[in-house]
Motif scaffolding. Structure first.
Motif, PDB file in Angstrom:
ATOM      1  N   UNK A   1       3.157  11.394  -9.842  1.00 15.39           N
ATOM      2  CA  UNK A   1       2.558  11.115  -8.531  1.00 15.39           C
ATOM      3  C   UNK A   1       2.273   9.612  -8.406  1.00 15.39           C
TER       4      UNK A   1
ATOM      5  N   UNK B   1       6.615   3.269  -3.655  1.00 17.85           N
ATOM      6  CA  UNK B   1       6.441   3.099  -2.212  1.00 17.85           C
ATOM      7  C   UNK B   1       5.686   1.802  -1.893  1.00 17.85           C
TER       8      UNK B   1
ATOM      9  N   UNK C   1       5.427   7.583  -7.866  1.00 19.55           N
ATOM     10  CA  UNK C   1       5.926   7.651  -6.488  1.00 19.55           C
ATOM     11  C   UNK C   1       5.131   6.726  -5.573  1.00 19.55           C
ATOM     12  N   UNK C   2       3.813   6.694  -5.771  1.00 18.28           N
ATOM     13  CA  UNK C   2       2.980   5.788  -4.970  1.00 18.28           C
ATOM     14  C   UNK C   2       3.346   4.335  -5.248  1.00 18.28           C
TER      15      UNK C   2
ATOM     16  N   UNK D   1       0.849  -1.197   0.000  1.00 22.17           N
ATOM     17  CA  UNK D   1       0.000   0.000   0.000  1.00 22.17           C
ATOM     18  C   UNK D   1       0.886   1.249   0.000  1.00 22.17           C
ATOM     19  N   UNK D   2       0.296   2.343  -0.414  1.00 24.42           N
ATOM     20  CA  UNK D   2       0.977   3.630  -0.325  1.00 24.42           C
ATOM     21  C   UNK D   2      -0.045   4.659   0.139  1.00 24.42           C
TER      22      UNK D   2
ATOM     23  N   UNK E   1      -2.436  15.112  -1.742  1.00 25.59           N
ATOM     24  CA  UNK E   1      -1.885  14.811  -3.079  1.00 25.59           C
ATOM     25  C   UNK E   1      -0.367  14.733  -3.125  1.00 25.59           C
TER      26      UNK E   1
ATOM     27  N   UNK F   1      -3.681   3.595  -1.497  1.00 26.72           N
ATOM     28  CA  UNK F   1      -3.846   2.766  -2.709  1.00 26.72           C
ATOM     29  C   UNK F   1      -3.233   1.382  -2.477  1.00 26.72           C
TER      30      UNK F   1
ATOM     31  N   UNK G   1       2.915  12.107  -1.745  1.00 24.88           N
ATOM     32  CA  UNK G   1       3.253  10.832  -1.116  1.00 24.88           C
ATOM     33  C   UNK G   1       3.656  11.056   0.342  1.00 24.88           C
TER      34      UNK G   1
END
Lengths: 65, 258
Positions: free
Chosen positions: B82, B89, B85-86, A31-32, A37, A59, A39
């Motif tokens: 964006x 991670x 980056x998610x 997950x992140x 908006x 997410x 990270x």
């Protein structure tokens, strides 16, 4: 306190993002988290305090080509 | 077969698999295993608290498989960065299938935003595999920007229409200094074999396997087609004649009559 998770209002007693994710039984891998908006790196979850009306996006993996 | 190397990682399989559209995660896993693939794509979605879905990630985690998260759903370079980056991670990899297709009807990639995002993501340390138009000039620009591969489309996503862009793919393959992965539109093993015979480095297949009557066996069919096509390419295909006038492959001298 009420915070927003993926556009849904959630009531929580957690103090930090890390505790909140544990309360929701979410795994640490796969997950992140984003805040406003941007990270929110995993290393900052335990030091980031929740506040009333905070807007979090979380997410995970989905099937896709 | 020669090994494929992308960003320093060796791949024995030249078949990459997408994970969309399978009727179950179990079937997806069996198709992945049957295909022999070492690169698997995945997407991202927002967690829903009442969603008790089986987590797809546990079905594809394997030390032999490189995860390739995609940026599906983004509309421009800013959103793609964006999303990247998610994904880094969440999945612990800096590999990324960059896809920016704001038009929901044809899902065709936006070349301007794709190039802009590639330039920035490479600087941020990502291994970028951009899904792109079969445009030779764009592919050179993506290569110059530091893309690890280029992934031009054969036809629009999910159409199974094969290599509609074949003549442009030939130019891209001839000119490219990075591996060319044909992505999207490959609908049958023969399409994949054709791409590999042309000299494509790999094929990315999803719909054609996922919606097959028997995805597991179709995955094997694609595996064999990709291997056959690559072997043919490495062996050197014979030239195609310009006309239909035959050229005998057996002696034409009469031996039954004096």
């Amino acid at each position: 306190m009420k915070v927003w998770l993926n556009n849904k209002e959630v009531e929580t007693d957690s103090i930090t993002v890390s505790q909140f994710l544990e309360e929701l039984l979410l795994p640490r891998y796969g997950i992140a988290v984003a805040l406003d908006n941007k990270l929110l790196p995993q290393g900052q979850w335990s030091e980031t305090l929740l506040y009333e009306g905070m807007r979090l996006v979380v997410i995970k993996a989905a099937c896709g080509g | 077969m020669e090994k494929l190397v992308i960003a320093g990682r060796e791949f024995r399989s030249r078949l990459f698999l997408g994970t969309g559209k399978f009727s179950s995660n179990d079937l997806m896993k069996r198709a992945i295993n049957a295909s022999g693939t070492e690169m698997v794509t995945l997407a991202m979605k927002r967690i829903e608290l009442d969603d008790k879905d089986d987590d797809m990630l546990q079905h594809i985690i394997n030390p032999n498989i490189q995860l390739l998260p995609n940026t599906s759903g983004v509309r421009n370079a800013e959103e793609a960065i964006f999303a990247a980056q998610l994904s880094r991670e969440a999945f612990g990899t800096n590999w990324l299938k960059l896809e920016i297709h704001p038009d929901p009807r044809y899902l065709l990639p936006d070349s301007t935003e794709t190039l802009k995002a590639t330039e920035q993501l490479v600087k941020m340390g990502f291994v970028v595999l951009p899904y792109c138009q079969a445009d030779p000039t764009l592919c050179k620009r993506l290569e110059e920007a530091g893309a690890a591969t280029v992934m031009p489309l054969g036809a629009p996503i999910g159409t199974n229409k094969g290599l509609q862009t074949r003549e442009f793919l030939r130019i891209i393959i001839e000119q490219s200094g990075v591996p060319v992965v044909v992505d999207a539109g490959i609908g049958a093993p023969s399409h994949a074999a054709e791409a590999m015979e042309m000299g494509a480095a790999a094929c990315l297949v999803n719909t054609a396997i996922a919606v097959a009557g028997n995805p597991e066996r179709m995955a094997i069919a694609f595996k064999q087609a990709v291997e056959a096509g690559r072997m043919a390419y490495e062996s050197g295909l014979g030239l195609q004649a310009d006309s239909l006038v035959a050229e005998a492959s057996s002696p034409l001298t009469s031996f039954l009559n004096d």
